[in-house]
Design a protein around this motif. Structure first.
Motif, PDB file in Angstrom:
ATOM      1  N   LEU A   1       0.850  -1.186   0.000  1.00 20.03           N
ATOM      2  CA  LEU A   1       0.000   0.000   0.000  1.00 20.03           C
ATOM      3  C   LEU A   1       0.887   1.237   0.000  1.00 20.03           C
ATOM      4  CD1 LEU A   1      -2.651  -1.048   2.685  1.00 20.03           C
ATOM      5  CD2 LEU A   1      -2.884  -1.169   0.205  1.00 20.03           C
ATOM      6  N   GLY A   2       0.479   2.247  -0.778  1.00 27.19           N
ATOM      7  CA  GLY A   2       1.264   3.468  -0.835  1.00 27.19           C
ATOM      8  C   GLY A   2       0.373   4.695  -0.955  1.00 27.19           C
ATOM      9  N   LEU A   3       0.887   5.815  -0.509  1.00 25.07           N
ATOM     10  CA  LEU A   3       0.168   7.086  -0.634  1.00 25.07           C
ATOM     11  C   LEU A   3       1.183   8.186  -0.904  1.00 25.07           C
ATOM     12  CD1 LEU A   3      -2.570   8.578  -0.441  1.00 25.07           C
ATOM     13  CD2 LEU A   3      -2.028   9.012   1.970  1.00 25.07           C
ATOM     14  N   ARG A   4       0.898   8.988  -1.921  1.00 25.54           N
ATOM     15  CA  ARG A   4       1.774  10.096  -2.288  1.00 25.54           C
ATOM     16  C   ARG A   4       0.968  11.387  -2.289  1.00 25.54           C
ATOM     17  NH1 ARG A   4       6.759  10.288  -4.888  1.00 25.54           N
ATOM     18  NH2 ARG A   4       7.269  12.309  -5.816  1.00 25.54           N
ATOM     19  N   MET A   5       1.536  12.439  -1.738  1.00 23.99           N
ATOM     20  CA  MET A   5       0.913  13.758  -1.745  1.00 23.99           C
ATOM     21  C   MET A   5       1.797  14.696  -2.548  1.00 23.99           C
ATOM     22  SD  MET A   5       0.028  16.419   1.359  1.00 23.99           S
ATOM     23  CE  MET A   5       1.757  16.876   1.550  1.00 23.99           C
ATOM     24  N   GLU A   6       1.184  15.482  -3.449  1.00 18.83           N
ATOM     25  CA  GLU A   6       1.925  16.452  -4.246  1.00 18.83           C
ATOM     26  C   GLU A   6       1.225  17.806  -4.187  1.00 18.83           C
ATOM     27  OE1 GLU A   6       4.032  13.499  -7.530  1.00 18.83           O
ATOM     28  OE2 GLU A   6       2.637  15.034  -8.210  1.00 18.83           O
ATOM     29  N   HIS A   7       2.016  18.833  -3.879  1.00 23.56           N
ATOM     30  CA  HIS A   7       1.519  20.210  -3.863  1.00 23.56           C
ATOM     31  C   HIS A   7       2.160  20.951  -5.032  1.00 23.56           C
ATOM     32  CE1 HIS A   7       2.074  24.544  -2.518  1.00 23.56           C
ATOM     33  NE2 HIS A   7       0.797  24.431  -2.790  1.00 23.56           N
ATOM     34  N   THR A   8       1.338  21.511  -5.914  1.00 21.19           N
ATOM     35  CA  THR A   8       1.818  22.187  -7.117  1.00 21.19           C
ATOM     36  C   THR A   8       1.481  23.668  -7.047  1.00 21.19           C
ATOM     37  OG1 THR A   8       1.443  20.185  -8.430  1.00 21.19           O
ATOM     38  CG2 THR A   8       1.737  22.247  -9.638  1.00 21.19           C
ATOM     39  N   HIS A   9       2.493  24.507  -7.274  1.00 20.74           N
ATOM     40  CA  HIS A   9       2.281  25.951  -7.376  1.00 20.74           C
ATOM     41  C   HIS A   9       2.989  26.430  -8.636  1.00 20.74           C
ATOM     42  CE1 HIS A   9       1.617  30.110  -6.254  1.00 20.74           C
ATOM     43  NE2 HIS A   9       2.879  30.355  -6.569  1.00 20.74           N
ATOM     44  N   SER A  10       2.257  27.111  -9.508  1.00 26.30           N
ATOM     45  CA  SER A  10       2.843  27.559 -10.775  1.00 26.30           C
ATOM     46  C   SER A  10       2.304  28.932 -11.153  1.00 26.30           C
ATOM     47  CB  SER A  10       2.535  26.557 -11.891  1.00 26.30           C
ATOM     48  OG  SER A  10       1.140  26.445 -12.101  1.00 26.30           O
ATOM     49  N   THR A  11       3.118  29.669 -11.908  1.00 25.21           N
ATOM     50  CA  THR A  11       2.707  30.964 -12.454  1.00 25.21           C
ATOM     51  C   THR A  11       3.201  31.068 -13.889  1.00 25.21           C
ATOM     52  OG1 THR A  11       4.712  32.055 -11.634  1.00 25.21           O
ATOM     53  CG2 THR A  11       2.760  32.137 -10.222  1.00 25.21           C
ATOM     54  N   GLY A  12       2.381  31.668 -14.727  1.00 24.36           N
ATOM     55  CA  GLY A  12       2.753  31.931 -16.115  1.00 24.36           C
ATOM     56  C   GLY A  12       2.611  33.406 -16.408  1.00 24.36           C
ATOM     57  N   ASN A  13       3.582  33.972 -17.117  1.00 24.33           N
ATOM     58  CA  ASN A  13       3.578  35.405 -17.400  1.00 24.33           C
ATOM     59  C   ASN A  13       3.877  35.630 -18.876  1.00 24.33           C
ATOM     60  OD1 ASN A  13       3.746  38.169 -17.442  1.00 24.33           O
ATOM     61  ND2 ASN A  13       5.555  38.321 -16.115  1.00 24.33           N
ATOM     62  N   GLN A  14       2.842  36.047 -19.634  1.00 17.86           N
ATOM     63  CA  GLN A  14       3.059  36.429 -21.022  1.00 17.86           C
ATOM     64  C   GLN A  14       3.426  37.914 -21.002  1.00 17.86           C
ATOM     65  OE1 GLN A  14      -0.245  36.128 -23.691  1.00 17.86           O
ATOM     66  NE2 GLN A  14       1.064  35.929 -25.489  1.00 17.86           N
ATOM     67  N   ILE A  15       4.736  38.168 -20.996  1.00 15.03           N
ATOM     68  CA  ILE A  15       5.245  39.514 -20.775  1.00 15.03           C
ATOM     69  C   ILE A  15       4.781  40.473 -21.873  1.00 15.03           C
ATOM     70  CG2 ILE A  15       7.376  40.880 -20.615  1.00 15.03           C
ATOM     71  CD1 ILE A  15       8.704  38.419 -19.373  1.00 15.03           C
ATOM     72  N   THR A  16       4.691  39.985 -23.105  1.00 12.16           N
ATOM     73  CA  THR A  16       4.331  40.847 -24.229  1.00 12.16           C
ATOM     74  C   THR A  16       2.963  41.494 -24.030  1.00 12.16           C
ATOM     75  OG1 THR A  16       5.604  39.403 -25.673  1.00 12.16           O
ATOM     76  CG2 THR A  16       4.093  40.952 -26.733  1.00 12.16           C
ATOM     77  N   SER A  17       1.991  40.707 -23.552  1.00 11.28           N
ATOM     78  CA  SER A  17       0.634  41.234 -23.384  1.00 11.28           C
ATOM     79  C   SER A  17       0.273  41.465 -21.925  1.00 11.28           C
ATOM     80  CB  SER A  17      -0.375  40.259 -23.995  1.00 11.28           C
ATOM     81  OG  SER A  17      -0.310  38.998 -23.330  1.00 11.28           O
ATOM     82  N   ASN A  18       1.260  41.265 -21.017  1.00  9.63           N
ATOM     83  CA  ASN A  18       1.042  41.455 -19.588  1.00  9.63           C
ATOM     84  C   ASN A  18      -0.113  40.582 -19.083  1.00  9.63           C
ATOM     85  OD1 ASN A  18       1.696  42.547 -17.087  1.00  9.63           O
ATOM     86  ND2 ASN A  18       0.198  44.212 -17.299  1.00  9.63           N
ATOM     87  N   THR A  19      -0.131  39.325 -19.538  1.00 14.85           N
ATOM     88  CA  THR A  19      -1.133  38.356 -19.105  1.00 14.85           C
ATOM     89  C   THR A  19      -0.501  37.391 -18.119  1.00 14.85           C
ATOM     90  OG1 THR A  19      -2.256  38.497 -21.244  1.00 14.85           O
ATOM     91  CG2 THR A  19      -2.768  36.591 -19.861  1.00 14.85           C
ATOM     92  N   VAL A  20      -1.070  37.292 -16.910  1.00 16.77           N
ATOM     93  CA  VAL A  20      -0.509  36.456 -15.847  1.00 16.77           C
ATOM     94  C   VAL A  20      -1.578  35.489 -15.365  1.00 16.77           C
ATOM     95  CG1 VAL A  20       0.565  36.417 -13.564  1.00 16.77           C
ATOM     96  CG2 VAL A  20       1.060  38.295 -15.149  1.00 16.77           C
ATOM     97  N   PHE A  21      -1.180  34.230 -15.118  1.00 12.86           N
ATOM     98  CA  PHE A  21      -2.100  33.268 -14.501  1.00 12.86           C
ATOM     99  C   PHE A  21      -1.339  32.497 -13.436  1.00 12.86           C
ATOM    100  CE2 PHE A  21      -0.184  30.895 -17.993  1.00 12.86           C
ATOM    101  CZ  PHE A  21       0.163  29.688 -17.391  1.00 12.86           C
ATOM    102  N   ALA A  22      -2.068  31.912 -12.498  1.00 15.29           N
ATOM    103  CA  ALA A  22      -1.448  31.156 -11.396  1.00 15.29           C
ATOM    104  C   ALA A  22      -2.286  29.922 -11.092  1.00 15.29           C
ATOM    105  CB  ALA A  22      -1.323  32.031 -10.151  1.00 15.29           C
ATOM    106  N   ARG A  23      -1.620  28.872 -10.623  1.00 19.73           N
ATOM    107  CA  ARG A  23      -2.268  27.631 -10.217  1.00 19.73           C
ATOM    108  C   ARG A  23      -1.701  27.215  -8.863  1.00 19.73           C
ATOM    109  NH1 ARG A  23      -4.786  28.860 -13.994  1.00 19.73           N
ATOM    110  NH2 ARG A  23      -5.166  27.767 -15.972  1.00 19.73           N
ATOM    111  N   ASP A  24      -2.570  26.669  -7.992  1.00 18.96           N
ATOM    112  CA  ASP A  24      -2.130  26.174  -6.697  1.00 18.96           C
ATOM    113  C   ASP A  24      -3.100  25.067  -6.258  1.00 18.96           C
ATOM    114  OD1 ASP A  24      -0.152  27.276  -4.304  1.00 18.96           O
ATOM    115  OD2 ASP A  24      -1.905  26.186  -3.565  1.00 18.96           O
ATOM    116  N   TYR A  25      -2.588  23.834  -6.130  1.00 16.68           N
ATOM    117  CA  TYR A  25      -3.475  22.733  -5.746  1.00 16.68           C
ATOM    118  C   TYR A  25      -2.671  21.624  -5.086  1.00 16.68           C
ATOM    119  CZ  TYR A  25      -1.850  21.098 -10.351  1.00 16.68           C
ATOM    120  OH  TYR A  25      -1.082  20.756 -11.442  1.00 16.68           O
TER     121      TYR A  25
END
Length: 822
Positions: free
Chosen positions: A519-543
């Motif tokens: 039996l096994g259990l794995r936990m993963e925490h993901t945090h990411s950000t994306g920045n399209q500098i040309t159009s100043n578009t930013v998004f973020a993910r956290d789960y």
């Protein structure tokens, strides 16, 4: 087959009984446990021999705990022979089974590492092409003659359950989302970047390919369909040893490959390394037909017929050097450095015929594309292993740094003509220049703890943290009236950062003599950000997500083993697919990123049965939500088509696979793999409900022949019936390979000659029809190639412990995309 069954029956029942004791009155048993040092010798081969003439009575294989049991034996005198790779063969003392002593137990068989000096003779191990283990399928690359002079991608194409589509995307048992590792460490590449790396990796560098459809909790949870681990060659001898390989291939264009592998161990220091060079010219032809359909009336407004001829000149260099330092009996330190560079210039020449609904030619666009791409990689791994106590508890650690850098200079020119071939009135050729650099930096650190417990139990735990940064700065210029003008609408600068922190626990133990569980259990925490500098578009993910795994093994007899396993997996979007920028492929076709992409999740269940170490049958079921797929959409008014990734659908798959290894005669062995599965995609595309369903069959067949005086031969092939890959329905195709080999120079040299795709039948056709989309394609390339190679092996020393050369970066590199022109 009838001869095999008769022979098996004779072997199973041949033994001697004491005079006056009937077979019905007696059933003897031999059992024991095999160890290498303080660790169980899993998969050690056990032979029960008659004491009188050493004839083989029965065969067995040690389980995970090193234990074995041979039942239903007649009375008589016997002895045991036990062997495993890298160890001296063990013979027990003779013993007797009788009415007064029906059971004999060898309490602890301790195998000794082989120490025979090898300066005079080079031992060539004869491994089967495919080995089926409880948790993975292993492909021994050098066991197949037709792997001579090929790339790692071509090795994967013929591996059981693996398929590669027209763009180099890898699927496993009909499911996309495979994570590819090299030596236990992730490549951090995906899409065209991964295809580029695999096409430039020589098969002469490879030792094994491990295919895991449901990896345990110790591995990263990424990979919808599992993990493919490519193991490069690792020598195991004390002293010095190595090999040199040179090969030449000829299809329509030439190919060459050269490599050298070296290992030296003396005292507490072990040095190892390899280097390779490859050059491959190849071509590809791609034809596409598209209908543009009005979304309201569903009437055809125009027809496209596109033909592209592509030419690649791939040149690659790679090298690896490493050292292990055995500081003490309990402490080992290691470092590995890898570097590679590939130059992949390619050109494309094509024409697009634009026709009315009745297929009357209206105009033609002639396109020329030239790309000059250079791809560089540098990585280093620092590792340690510390034994903590006499029970075998240990702590291992890995630190990885990986850098990828690429430069791609692109020139695309379109010229426009009318139906008569004259320059279209009022038009001028347009030229687009692109400078497309890419930088990727990855840092990863992980710790793993293992503790053997009483009664064969085992506890494992670990933590890992990885940091990824990608930087894509695409600059486009247009040439207008001879002037170079910076194209702000097409230029783009995108930066992506990601941090994944993970922890896992894993516990396994035998419940009784026949039943064991993990039996096994794995936990993963993901945090990411994306920045399209040309159009100043930013998004973020956290789960945060939990990923359970379960394995149950039941062994009712020595010949039968059942394994039930379950695992939850995740497939994160590729870094570049999150970039909302538009990339133009030609005047009428482009692809676009999607910053709203979410990860997809899958639940995998498998039930497998292995019989007598030669037949394995597996039933599988997979359910995937928010599946990430290419979606083809069209702008009918402008005759434009564009591709983007979307979480479009759910996927359900069920299937059955059978793998059989049959020793037909002493000189002929056969390995057959069959897989039949049903895929169903269901979702909303372009506002329409779409369901695509198909049952697909795949097969791999390998026939190997071993003759006298070092001669060998092989006949192999793979194929598939019509099936579904995402939104595309792919027609049936297959291929056949043949080869011969000759051992020479006292088994120090091997000469191989092979032909891949003997009938030039690896031609792929497909179509996509849904909503207002109606497209077809046909593709073929330089798959028929004659290869010849020579390998020379040298050694002076003795077999010793295996160096530890694995790392902790096991997932992030699998998600990088770059182009090699295909």
């Amino acid at each position: 087959m009838k001869k095999i069954l008769v022979f098996a029956g004779i072997v199973g029942f041949c033994s001697f009984t004491k005079p006056g004791l009937s077979q019905a009155d007696f059933s003897g048993k031999v059992k024991g446990a095999v160890y290498s040092g303080d660790k169980p010798a899993e998969s050690a081969s056990i032979s029960l021999l008659r004491a009188k003439d050493s004839g083989v009575v029965k065969l067995a294989v040690a389980d995970k705990a090193g234990s074995f049991e041979i039942e239903k034996l007649k009375a008589g005198r016997y002895l045991l022979a036990v062997q495993t790779l890298g160890h001296n063969k063990y013979y027990s003392k003779a013993f007797e089974l009788s009415a007064s002593n029906p059971t004999h137990t060898e309490e602890k068989i301790e195998l000794v590492l082989a120490t025979k000096v090898l300066s005079a003779v080079t031992v060539v191990s004869q491994k089967p092409m495919i080995e089926q283990k409880i948790d993975r399928t292993v492909v021994n690359v050098e066991a197949s003659v037709s792997n001579t002079g090929t790339s790692a991608m071509e090795v994967l194409e013929k591996s059981p359950g693996v398929s590669v589509d027209k763009d180099g995307n890898i699927s496993l048992k009909g499911k996309q989302g495979v994570q590819v590792f090299v030596d236990g460490r992730p490549t951090y590449l995906s899409g065209q970047d991964l295809a580029n790396m695999l096409r430039n990796m020589q098969s002469s560098q490879l030792d094994q390919v491990e295919i895991m459809t449901n990896p345990p909790a110790k591995y990263d949870a990424s990979g919808n369909s599992g993990i493919i681990n490519i193991k490069t060659k690792k020598n195991k001898q004390v002293g010095y040893n190595g090999s040199v390989t040179a090969g030449y291939g000829q299809g329509v264009y030439p190919k060459t490959n050269e490599s050298v592998n070296m290992n030296y161990r003396d005292g507490k220091v072990n040095l190892f390394g390899n280097a390779s060079y490859g050059y491959r010219e190849r071509f590809q032809e791609l034809n596409i037909q598209r209908k543009f359909i009005d979304a309201v009336s569903k009437a055809v407004t125009s027809n496209f017929a596109q033909q592209n001829n592509l030419r690649n000149n791939d040149e690659s260099y790679s090298g690896k050097i490493g050292m292990d330092y055995f500081a003490s009996k309990k402490t080992t330190l290691g470092v590995v450095v890898n570097a590679s560079q590939s130059m992949n210039p390619f050109s494309s020449r094509g024409s697009i015929n634009i026709m009315d609904p009745n297929y009357v030619l209206q105009s033609q666009t002639r396109a020329a594309s030239d790309n000059d791409q250079t791809w560089k990689n540098f990585s280093t791994n620092l590792n340690f292993r510390q034994l903590l106590d006499s029970s075998g508890a240990d702590l291992t650690g890995d630190f990885d740094y990986i850098h990828y850098g690429s430069v791609n200079n692109q020139k695309v020119t379109n010229a426009y003509y009318d139906a008569n071939g004259a320059i279209l009135a009022g038009s001028r050729p347009d030229t687009l220049l692109g400078n497309l650099p890419q930088q990727i930096n990855i840092y990863s650190i992980k710790l793993d703890y293992t503790k053997p417990l009483k009664k064969g139990a085992r506890f494992e735990a670990g933590v890992k943290s990885s940091f990824v940064k990608t930087d894509n700065n695409a600059a486009y210029d247009s040439i207008r009236n001879g002037n170079v003008i910076h194209d702000l609408n097409r230029s783009n600068h995108f930066v992506y950062d990601e941090n994944i922190n993970a922890a896992y626990v894993n516990y396994s133990r035998p419940i009784n003599k026949k039943l064991s569980a993990q039996l096994g259990l794995r936990m993963e925490h993901t945090h990411s950000t994306g920045n399209q500098i040309t159009s100043n578009t930013v998004f973020a993910r956290d789960y945060v997500q939990l990923f359970p795994t379960m394995y149950i093994q039941y062994q009712p007899s020595q010949k039968n083993t059942f394994v039930l396993n379950y695992g939850k997996r995740i497939n994160r979007p590729n870094y570049q697919d999150l970039n909302p920028f538009v990339t133009f492929l030609d005047r009428y076709t482009y692809q676009q990123g999607n910053p709203n992409l979410q990860p997809q999740f899958s639940h995998n269940i498998e039930l497998s049965h292995s019989y007598n170490n030669f037949l394995t049958t597996t039933l599988n079921y997979t359910r995937t939500t928010d599946i990430i797929q290419d979606v083809l959409e069209q702008n009918t008014a402008k005759n434009e088509s564009y591709i983007k990734k979307s979480n479009i659908a759910r996927q359900r798959q069920y299937g059955i696979s059978v793998n059989a290894f049959v020793p037909v005669t002493k000189w002929w062995t056969s390995n057959i793999y069959l897989n039949v599965f049903n895929n169903e995609f269901s979702g909303i595309i372009n506002g329409d409900a779409v369901t695509i369903n198909a049952t697909t069959g795949m097969f791999n067949i390998m026939e190997q022949f071993k003759f006298n005086k070092g001669w060998g031969a092989e006949l192999s092939g793979f194929g598939r019936t019509e099936g579904v890959e995402g939104i595309f329905r792919i027609k049936a195709f297959g291929t056949m390979n043949a080869g011969v080999s000759k051992q020479m120079l006292k088994n120090k040299g091997t000469l191989r000659l092979s032909v891949r795709d003997l009938l030039w039948s690896q031609r792929i056709k497909g179509e996509s029809k849904y909503s207002n989309i109606d497209a077809k394609f046909q593709q073929f390339g330089e798959s028929r190639v004659i290869n010849v190679s020579f390998t020379y092996r040298f050694s002076k020393g003795k077999v010793g412990n295996v160096q530890r050369k694995r790392g902790g970066a096991n997932e992030e590199a699998s998600r990088i995309k770059a182009g090699d022109g295909n």
